[in-house]
Write a protein that holds these residues in place. Structure first.
Motif, PDB file in Angstrom:
ATOM      1  N   SER A  80      92.075  15.705   4.249  1.00 27.52           N
ATOM      2  CA  SER A  80      93.189  14.926   4.245  1.00 27.52           C
ATOM      3  C   SER A  80      94.444  15.394   4.947  1.00 27.52           C
ATOM      4  CB  SER A  80      93.798  14.738   3.057  1.00 27.52           C
ATOM      5  OG  SER A  80      94.983  13.824   2.878  1.00 27.52           O
ATOM      6  N   LYS A  81      95.313  14.381   5.571  1.00 22.93           N
ATOM      7  CA  LYS A  81      96.213  14.584   6.302  1.00 22.93           C
ATOM      8  C   LYS A  81      97.452  14.754   5.009  1.00 22.93           C
ATOM      9  CE  LYS A  81      98.909  13.942  10.147  1.00 22.93           C
ATOM     10  NZ  LYS A  81      98.402  14.623  11.590  1.00 22.93           N
ATOM     11  N   HIS A  82      98.398  15.591   5.203  1.00 24.65           N
ATOM     12  CA  HIS A  82      99.437  16.147   4.251  1.00 24.65           C
ATOM     13  C   HIS A  82     100.723  16.158   4.705  1.00 24.65           C
ATOM     14  CE1 HIS A  82     101.120  18.124   0.963  1.00 24.65           C
ATOM     15  NE2 HIS A  82     100.942  19.201   0.987  1.00 24.65           N
ATOM     16  N   ALA A 154      93.703  19.543   5.881  1.00 25.17           N
ATOM     17  CA  ALA A 154      93.082  19.860   7.150  1.00 25.17           C
ATOM     18  C   ALA A 154      93.961  20.604   8.263  1.00 25.17           C
ATOM     19  CB  ALA A 154      92.539  18.473   8.093  1.00 25.17           C
ATOM     20  N   GLN A 155      95.344  20.426   8.070  1.00 22.82           N
ATOM     21  CA  GLN A 155      96.177  21.194   8.802  1.00 22.82           C
ATOM     22  C   GLN A 155      96.978  22.385   8.032  1.00 22.82           C
ATOM     23  OE1 GLN A 155      97.841  17.317   9.972  1.00 22.82           O
ATOM     24  NE2 GLN A 155      98.008  18.142  12.172  1.00 22.82           N
ATOM     25  N   GLY A 156      96.576  22.514   6.924  1.00 23.18           N
ATOM     26  CA  GLY A 156      97.028  23.589   6.097  1.00 23.18           C
ATOM     27  C   GLY A 156      98.274  23.513   5.514  1.00 23.18           C
ATOM     28  N   THR A 157      98.954  22.593   5.853  1.00 21.94           N
ATOM     29  CA  THR A 157     100.459  22.565   5.731  1.00 21.94           C
ATOM     30  C   THR A 157     100.815  21.052   5.448  1.00 21.94           C
ATOM     31  OG1 THR A 157     102.716  23.440   5.528  1.00 21.94           O
ATOM     32  CG2 THR A 157     101.436  23.145   7.775  1.00 21.94           C
ATOM     33  N   ARG A 158     102.120  20.806   5.263  1.00 19.58           N
ATOM     34  CA  ARG A 158     102.824  19.592   5.456  1.00 19.58           C
ATOM     35  C   ARG A 158     103.290  19.434   6.776  1.00 19.58           C
ATOM     36  NH1 ARG A 158     107.311  19.606   0.867  1.00 19.58           N
ATOM     37  NH2 ARG A 158     107.367  21.779   1.977  1.00 19.58           N
ATOM     38  N   VAL A 159     102.780  18.223   7.481  1.00 17.25           N
ATOM     39  CA  VAL A 159     103.328  17.785   8.771  1.00 17.25           C
ATOM     40  C   VAL A 159     103.882  16.560   8.813  1.00 17.25           C
ATOM     41  CG1 VAL A 159     102.255  17.694  11.233  1.00 17.25           C
ATOM     42  CG2 VAL A 159     101.142  19.444   9.888  1.00 17.25           C
ATOM     43  N   ALA A 160     105.012  16.482   9.377  1.00 21.17           N
ATOM     44  CA  ALA A 160     105.702  15.224   9.527  1.00 21.17           C
ATOM     45  C   ALA A 160     105.035  14.113  10.476  1.00 21.17           C
ATOM     46  CB  ALA A 160     107.163  15.592  10.243  1.00 21.17           C
ATOM     47  N   ARG A 180      78.173  19.305   2.375  1.00 15.35           N
ATOM     48  CA  ARG A 180      78.158  17.793   1.620  1.00 15.35           C
ATOM     49  C   ARG A 180      79.101  16.672   2.640  1.00 15.35           C
ATOM     50  NH1 ARG A 180      80.959  19.893  -4.030  1.00 15.35           N
ATOM     51  NH2 ARG A 180      78.981  21.108  -4.792  1.00 15.35           N
ATOM     52  N   GLU A 181      78.826  15.463   2.255  1.00 18.01           N
ATOM     53  CA  GLU A 181      79.800  14.574   3.114  1.00 18.01           C
ATOM     54  C   GLU A 181      80.990  14.995   3.004  1.00 18.01           C
ATOM     55  OE1 GLU A 181      78.061   9.997   2.930  1.00 18.01           O
ATOM     56  OE2 GLU A 181      78.870  10.781   1.146  1.00 18.01           O
ATOM     57  N   CYS A 182      81.938  14.440   4.217  1.00 17.66           N
ATOM     58  CA  CYS A 182      83.406  14.970   4.268  1.00 17.66           C
ATOM     59  C   CYS A 182      83.981  13.547   4.441  1.00 17.66           C
ATOM     60  CB  CYS A 182      83.630  15.883   5.434  1.00 17.66           C
ATOM     61  SG  CYS A 182      85.314  16.268   5.659  1.00 17.66           S
ATOM     62  N   PHE A 183      84.874  13.287   3.399  1.00 17.06           N
ATOM     63  CA  PHE A 183      85.726  11.924   3.504  1.00 17.06           C
ATOM     64  C   PHE A 183      87.188  12.422   4.474  1.00 17.06           C
ATOM     65  CE2 PHE A 183      82.408  10.552   0.832  1.00 17.06           C
ATOM     66  CZ  PHE A 183      82.674   8.970   0.776  1.00 17.06           C
ATOM     67  N   PRO A 184      87.509  11.828   5.433  1.00 17.23           N
ATOM     68  CA  PRO A 184      88.644  12.132   6.037  1.00 17.23           C
ATOM     69  C   PRO A 184      89.765  11.128   5.366  1.00 17.23           C
ATOM     70  CG  PRO A 184      86.741  11.768   7.935  1.00 17.23           C
ATOM     71  CD  PRO A 184      86.473  11.567   6.465  1.00 17.23           C
ATOM     72  N   VAL A 185      90.846  11.583   5.495  1.00 17.43           N
ATOM     73  CA  VAL A 185      91.921  10.513   4.710  1.00 17.43           C
ATOM     74  C   VAL A 185      93.015  10.803   5.615  1.00 17.43           C
ATOM     75  CG1 VAL A 185      93.506  10.500   2.949  1.00 17.43           C
ATOM     76  CG2 VAL A 185      91.068  11.079   2.253  1.00 17.43           C
ATOM     77  N   ALA A 186      93.670   9.511   6.000  1.00 17.24           N
ATOM     78  CA  ALA A 186      94.773   9.314   6.714  1.00 17.24           C
ATOM     79  C   ALA A 186      95.846   8.483   5.991  1.00 17.24           C
ATOM     80  CB  ALA A 186      94.456   8.200   7.866  1.00 17.24           C
ATOM     81  N   VAL A 187      97.234   9.171   6.249  1.00 14.60           N
ATOM     82  CA  VAL A 187      98.342   8.680   5.543  1.00 14.60           C
ATOM     83  C   VAL A 187      99.470   8.296   6.571  1.00 14.60           C
ATOM     84  CG1 VAL A 187      97.559  10.297   3.611  1.00 14.60           C
ATOM     85  CG2 VAL A 187      99.199  11.085   5.220  1.00 14.60           C
ATOM     86  N   ASN A 188     100.538   7.629   5.945  1.00 15.85           N
ATOM     87  CA  ASN A 188     101.999   7.502   6.490  1.00 15.85           C
ATOM     88  C   ASN A 188     102.822   7.551   5.507  1.00 15.85           C
ATOM     89  OD1 ASN A 188     101.798   5.004   4.966  1.00 15.85           O
ATOM     90  ND2 ASN A 188     101.765   3.661   6.604  1.00 15.85           N
ATOM     91  N   VAL A 189     102.503   8.496   4.412  1.00 21.29           N
ATOM     92  CA  VAL A 189     103.549   8.557   3.315  1.00 21.29           C
ATOM     93  C   VAL A 189     104.647   9.044   3.736  1.00 21.29           C
ATOM     94  CG1 VAL A 189     101.758   8.239   1.825  1.00 21.29           C
ATOM     95  CG2 VAL A 189     102.484  10.539   2.653  1.00 21.29           C
ATOM     96  N   GLY A 190     104.902  10.142   4.755  1.00 17.95           N
ATOM     97  CA  GLY A 190     105.966  10.843   5.126  1.00 17.95           C
ATOM     98  C   GLY A 190     106.889  10.289   5.821  1.00 17.95           C
TER      99      GLY A 190
END
Length: 254
Positions: A80-82, A154-160, A180-190
């Motif tokens: 996931s994006k964080h 995926a980036q190891g930390t929170r990224v704006a 195993r399958e990998c599910f990517p996750v995108a966000v705009n919560v920041g």
């Protein structure tokens, strides 16, 4: 948002944050007799808290949340994006048996640390380099919690939002090791709930599960595909978020 409305939003955001941590303590103590002896009890407590945060955010600060795509239910890797604490809340809300790869320092956070261990999270001491990577891979494949949804940022930390940071090799190592399958996750919560600060903006924050990447790729091509799909979808979600603000018309980016 005019100055008076902005000032009110700051006040409401502050009250929201205070009640969120009060409710974290109340829920944690209420579920503790069950959670102390049962992982299911700990999971129920965490799901209850995440549900409360989403409800109270909408009610108190006008922040609505939406989960898109098809969340997995079986044993998979989730990359996931964080951007903020909100994406953790949404991931936990969406998945039946989630556990996180997390930095070791969080173990010593009151309430969060204790419950993180009860649900099977994997603490990583990032100062230990390759030793930490080997320990993470071993923990991911063993123990009573190995068949849930393992989440790694995926980036190891929170990224704006809109900021470019490299993707860490740990996600590729987990993908190769777990097969195993990998599910990517995108966000705009920041955009609405930033990494730091008090202000919580009204609007619709989105977390999206992208169609999975099948097992079997080499690490390098996997990392390329993962970064491409997460960044592309996150940029689209960022534009969608910015469209909710008048500043977008003037070309502003949050």
């Amino acid at each position: 948002m005019g100055p008076l409305r902005l000032a009110l939003q700051y006040v409401l955001s502050f009250l929201f944050i205070i009640q969120m941590y009060v409710m974290m303590t109340v829920i944690a103590l209420g579920f503790f007799p069950w959670a102390a002896f049962s992982r299911r009890g700990a999971m129920m407590a965490c799901h209850a808290f995440c549900g409360w945060v989403r409800f109270s955010a909408r009610w108190m600060v006008g922040l609505r949340t939406e989960i898109r795509g098809t969340p997995p239910t079986g044993p998979v890797l989730v990359a996931s994006k964080h951007q903020s604490f909100l994406d953790i809340i949404l991931l936990f809300s969406a998945l039946p048996h989630p556990r996180f790869v997390m930095k070791r320092e969080l173990l010593f956070t009151p309430v969060l640390g204790q419950y993180a261990m009860r649900i099977g999270c994997i603490p990583v001491n990032r100062d230990k380099g390759m030793t930490a990577l080997r320990e993470m891979l071993k923990a991911a494949k063993t123990g009573p919690h190995a068949n849930g949804q393992l989440i790694i940022f995926a980036q190891g930390t929170r990224v704006a939002p809109g900021v470019k940071e490299p993707y860490k090799i740990g996600v590729g190592a987990l993908y190769q090791s777990l097969k195993r399958e990998c599910f990517p996750v995108a966000v705009n919560v920041g955009v609405f709930w930033p990494r730091r600060g008090i202000l919580r903006k009204p609007g619709l924050a989105v977390l999206e599960f992208v169609p999975p990447i099948a097992p079997g790729l080499k690490v390098a091509p996997f990392m390329e595909v993962l970064e491409e799909v997460i960044e592309a979808r996150s940029e689209t979600l960022l534009d969608e978020a910015l469209d909710q603000f008048p500043e977008k018309a003037r070309g502003a980016r949050v």
